[in-house]
Design a protein around this motif. Structure first.
Motif, mmCIF file in Angstrom:
data_model
loop_
_atom_site.group_PDB
_atom_site.id
_atom_site.type_symbol
_atom_site.label_atom_id
_atom_site.label_comp_id
_atom_site.label_asym_id
_atom_site.label_seq_id
_atom_site.Cartn_x
_atom_site.Cartn_y
_atom_site.Cartn_z
ATOM 1 N N LEU A 215 -69.849 -67.343 -10.646
ATOM 2 C CA LEU A 215 -70.832 -66.750 -11.542
ATOM 3 C C LEU A 215 -70.280 -65.425 -12.057
ATOM 4 O O LEU A 215 -69.932 -64.549 -11.264
ATOM 5 C CB LEU A 215 -72.159 -66.512 -10.808
ATOM 6 C CG LEU A 215 -73.211 -65.677 -11.552
ATOM 7 C CD1 LEU A 215 -73.692 -66.382 -12.815
ATOM 8 C CD2 LEU A 215 -74.384 -65.341 -10.627
ATOM 9 N N LEU A 241 -69.776 -70.130 -14.476
ATOM 10 C CA LEU A 241 -71.103 -69.974 -15.048
ATOM 11 C C LEU A 241 -71.218 -68.526 -15.511
ATOM 12 O O LEU A 241 -71.264 -67.608 -14.685
ATOM 13 C CB LEU A 241 -72.162 -70.283 -13.982
ATOM 14 C CG LEU A 241 -73.628 -70.169 -14.359
ATOM 15 C CD1 LEU A 241 -74.015 -71.274 -15.331
ATOM 16 C CD2 LEU A 241 -74.494 -70.236 -13.105
ATOM 17 N N ARG A 243 -73.275 -65.600 -17.408
ATOM 18 C CA ARG A 243 -74.607 -65.230 -17.858
ATOM 19 C C ARG A 243 -74.624 -63.736 -18.216
ATOM 20 O O ARG A 243 -74.207 -62.900 -17.414
ATOM 21 C CB ARG A 243 -75.652 -65.512 -16.778
ATOM 22 C CG ARG A 243 -75.846 -67.003 -16.493
ATOM 23 C CD ARG A 243 -76.496 -67.688 -17.677
ATOM 24 N NE ARG A 243 -76.696 -69.122 -17.446
ATOM 25 C CZ ARG A 243 -75.852 -70.068 -17.848
ATOM 26 N NH1 ARG A 243 -74.725 -69.717 -18.483
ATOM 27 N NH2 ARG A 243 -76.133 -71.342 -17.626
ATOM 28 N N ARG A 262 -82.548 -66.143 -11.521
ATOM 29 C CA ARG A 262 -82.265 -67.448 -12.131
ATOM 30 C C ARG A 262 -80.769 -67.734 -12.153
ATOM 31 O O ARG A 262 -80.341 -68.866 -11.908
ATOM 32 C CB ARG A 262 -82.833 -67.496 -13.547
ATOM 33 C CG ARG A 262 -84.338 -67.706 -13.601
ATOM 34 C CD ARG A 262 -84.791 -68.125 -14.973
ATOM 35 N NE ARG A 262 -84.629 -67.064 -15.948
ATOM 36 C CZ ARG A 262 -85.558 -66.157 -16.230
ATOM 37 N NH1 ARG A 262 -86.720 -66.181 -15.588
ATOM 38 N NH2 ARG A 262 -85.342 -65.227 -17.142
ATOM 39 N N ALA A 263 -79.975 -66.720 -12.442
ATOM 40 C CA ALA A 263 -78.526 -66.923 -12.474
ATOM 41 C C ALA A 263 -77.999 -67.311 -11.093
ATOM 42 O O ALA A 263 -77.153 -68.208 -10.966
ATOM 43 C CB ALA A 263 -77.831 -65.653 -12.971
ATOM 44 N N ALA A 265 -79.728 -68.769 -8.778
ATOM 45 C CA ALA A 265 -80.220 -70.119 -8.479
ATOM 46 C C ALA A 265 -79.278 -71.164 -9.087
ATOM 47 O O ALA A 265 -79.004 -72.206 -8.448
ATOM 48 C CB ALA A 265 -81.638 -70.296 -9.022
ATOM 49 N N GLU A 266 -78.767 -70.895 -10.282
ATOM 50 C CA GLU A 266 -77.813 -71.812 -10.888
ATOM 51 C C GLU A 266 -76.514 -71.867 -10.091
ATOM 52 O O GLU A 266 -75.935 -72.946 -9.885
ATOM 53 C CB GLU A 266 -77.516 -71.373 -12.310
ATOM 54 C CG GLU A 266 -78.665 -71.520 -13.282
ATOM 55 C CD GLU A 266 -78.280 -71.084 -14.689
ATOM 56 O OE1 GLU A 266 -77.721 -71.915 -15.428
ATOM 57 O OE2 GLU A 266 -78.517 -69.905 -15.021
ATOM 58 N N LEU A 267 -76.046 -70.696 -9.636
ATOM 59 C CA LEU A 267 -74.841 -70.677 -8.809
ATOM 60 C C LEU A 267 -75.076 -71.443 -7.513
ATOM 61 O O LEU A 267 -74.206 -72.226 -7.084
ATOM 62 C CB LEU A 267 -74.422 -69.236 -8.509
ATOM 63 C CG LEU A 267 -73.244 -69.074 -7.538
ATOM 64 C CD1 LEU A 267 -71.975 -69.675 -8.120
ATOM 65 C CD2 LEU A 267 -73.031 -67.599 -7.184
ATOM 66 N N THR A 268 -76.204 -71.231 -6.875
ATOM 67 C CA THR A 268 -76.514 -71.911 -5.621
ATOM 68 C C THR A 268 -76.469 -73.423 -5.800
ATOM 69 O O THR A 268 -75.930 -74.151 -4.946
ATOM 70 C CB THR A 268 -77.899 -71.487 -5.108
ATOM 71 O OG1 THR A 268 -77.892 -70.067 -4.894
ATOM 72 C CG2 THR A 268 -78.240 -72.186 -3.795
ATOM 73 N N GLU A 269 -77.026 -73.898 -6.881
ATOM 74 C CA GLU A 269 -77.034 -75.347 -7.147
ATOM 75 C C GLU A 269 -75.611 -75.880 -7.232
ATOM 76 O O GLU A 269 -75.305 -76.953 -6.700
ATOM 77 C CB GLU A 269 -77.800 -75.636 -8.436
ATOM 78 C CG GLU A 269 -77.950 -77.113 -8.725
ATOM 79 C CD GLU A 269 -78.791 -77.387 -9.971
ATOM 80 O OE1 GLU A 269 -79.041 -78.553 -10.261
ATOM 81 O OE2 GLU A 269 -79.193 -76.403 -10.643
ATOM 82 N N ARG A 270 -74.739 -75.127 -7.891
ATOM 83 C CA ARG A 270 -73.352 -75.579 -8.007
ATOM 84 C C ARG A 270 -72.628 -75.520 -6.655
ATOM 85 O O ARG A 270 -71.860 -76.431 -6.314
ATOM 86 C CB ARG A 270 -72.605 -74.713 -9.024
ATOM 87 C CG ARG A 270 -73.063 -74.930 -10.449
ATOM 88 C CD ARG A 270 -72.089 -74.328 -11.425
ATOM 89 N NE ARG A 270 -72.474 -74.586 -12.807
ATOM 90 C CZ ARG A 270 -71.676 -74.375 -13.857
ATOM 91 N NH1 ARG A 270 -70.441 -73.899 -13.659
ATOM 92 N NH2 ARG A 270 -72.086 -74.634 -15.075
#
Length: 274
Positions: A215, A241, A243, A262-263, A265-270
């Protein structure tokens, strides 16, 4: 407070723990400012697992940890690898100079499951833009505090420079909170002096992960570390990612905590393979 030390004296303080397998290692900028400066970021990201605040040996108030070498700075920045070896399933988060130290430790590849680079840069080309900004928008209080520090280089006088620079680090809506925040932080003149001589002007990333989830998070209103450096070819790899938080300054979680959350959370998902 749960506190761990690596063999060379890197200090990890547990900030929070929630269900999950990951260990999030938050490394502060500065240098010279303690990892406690990232407590607000730790609160904002709301990630699964354990969140640790990491201080290198000799930095901030981590001056006499067990195992510290006579010259703790001789182990910088590679010693931060020890923290990733101490715990499993680590994601390293570096703010400002902390992110630069992470990109100067290629041994991390294969040791961590993810990387978050916050308000940072891949090389030292951000520095001329910062100097130009200070010349366009000078703060007399910074000049005065700097003169006092040069005449009497104490940690207290170093902190006064940071407090005086609040208008550069925060937006108008958060500058009062930011000034109070900076006034509470621990500072370390020796860490600043080491980085000034050995790192700041010559820094260039020695590795760039191409498969590890990364990220790159910056504030659109960051006046300290210009974020356009990341526009260069080579950093837009599929694992990255990126942002940019509109209205976020150098400590962007002050202005936009929800967007920071939110950023991450996107990293965590990846990282977790979602």
């Amino acid at each position: 407070m749960t506190e761990l030390f690596t063999p060379s004296g890197v200090r990890l303080r547990l900030h929070s723990r929630s269900p999950g397998e990951l260990n999030w290692l938050l490394l502060p900028g500065g240098p010279g400012i303690g990892a406690v400066s990232l407590a607000g970021l730790a609160d904002a990201i709301d990630v699964p697992g354990a969140v640790w605040l990491v201080d290198l040996p000799g930095d901030a108030d981590n001056v006499t940890p067990p195992g510290v070498a006579p010259d703790p700075f001789a182990t910088w920045p590679g010693v931060l690898v020890e923290a990733a070896q101490l715990l499993p399933d680590c994601v390293y988060v570096g703010h400002s100079t902390g992110g630069m130290y992470l990109l100067s430790a290629p041994e991390l590849e294969g040791l961590v499951r993810g990387l978050a680079l916050v308000s940072t840069s891949p090389d030292a080309t951000w520095r001329p833009a910062f100097v130009a900004m200070t010349e366009r928008d000078p703060l007399p209080a910074v000049d005065e505090a700097t003169r006092r520090y040069e005449a009497d280089p104490t940690n207290e006088n170093l902190g006064a420079i940071a407090v005086a620079s609040a208008e550069w680090n925060f937006t108008a809506g958060t500058v009062d909170r930011g000034r109070e925040f900076l006034a509470r932080m621990p500072y370390n003149k020796d860490a600043v002096a080491w980085s000034d001589v050995h790192f700041d002007d010559v820094y260039a990333a020695t590795w760039w992960p191409t498969t590890l989830p990364v990220l790159v998070l910056g504030g659109g209103a960051d006046r300290i570390v210009v974020q356009t450096v990341w526009d260069r070819p080579g950093y837009d790899t599929p694992n990255v990612l990126r942002r940019t938080v509109d209205g976020g300054a150098h400590f962007l979680w002050f202005e936009r905590p929800e967007e920071v959350r939110r950023a991450f959370a996107e990293l965590t998902e990846r990282v977790l393979g979602g």
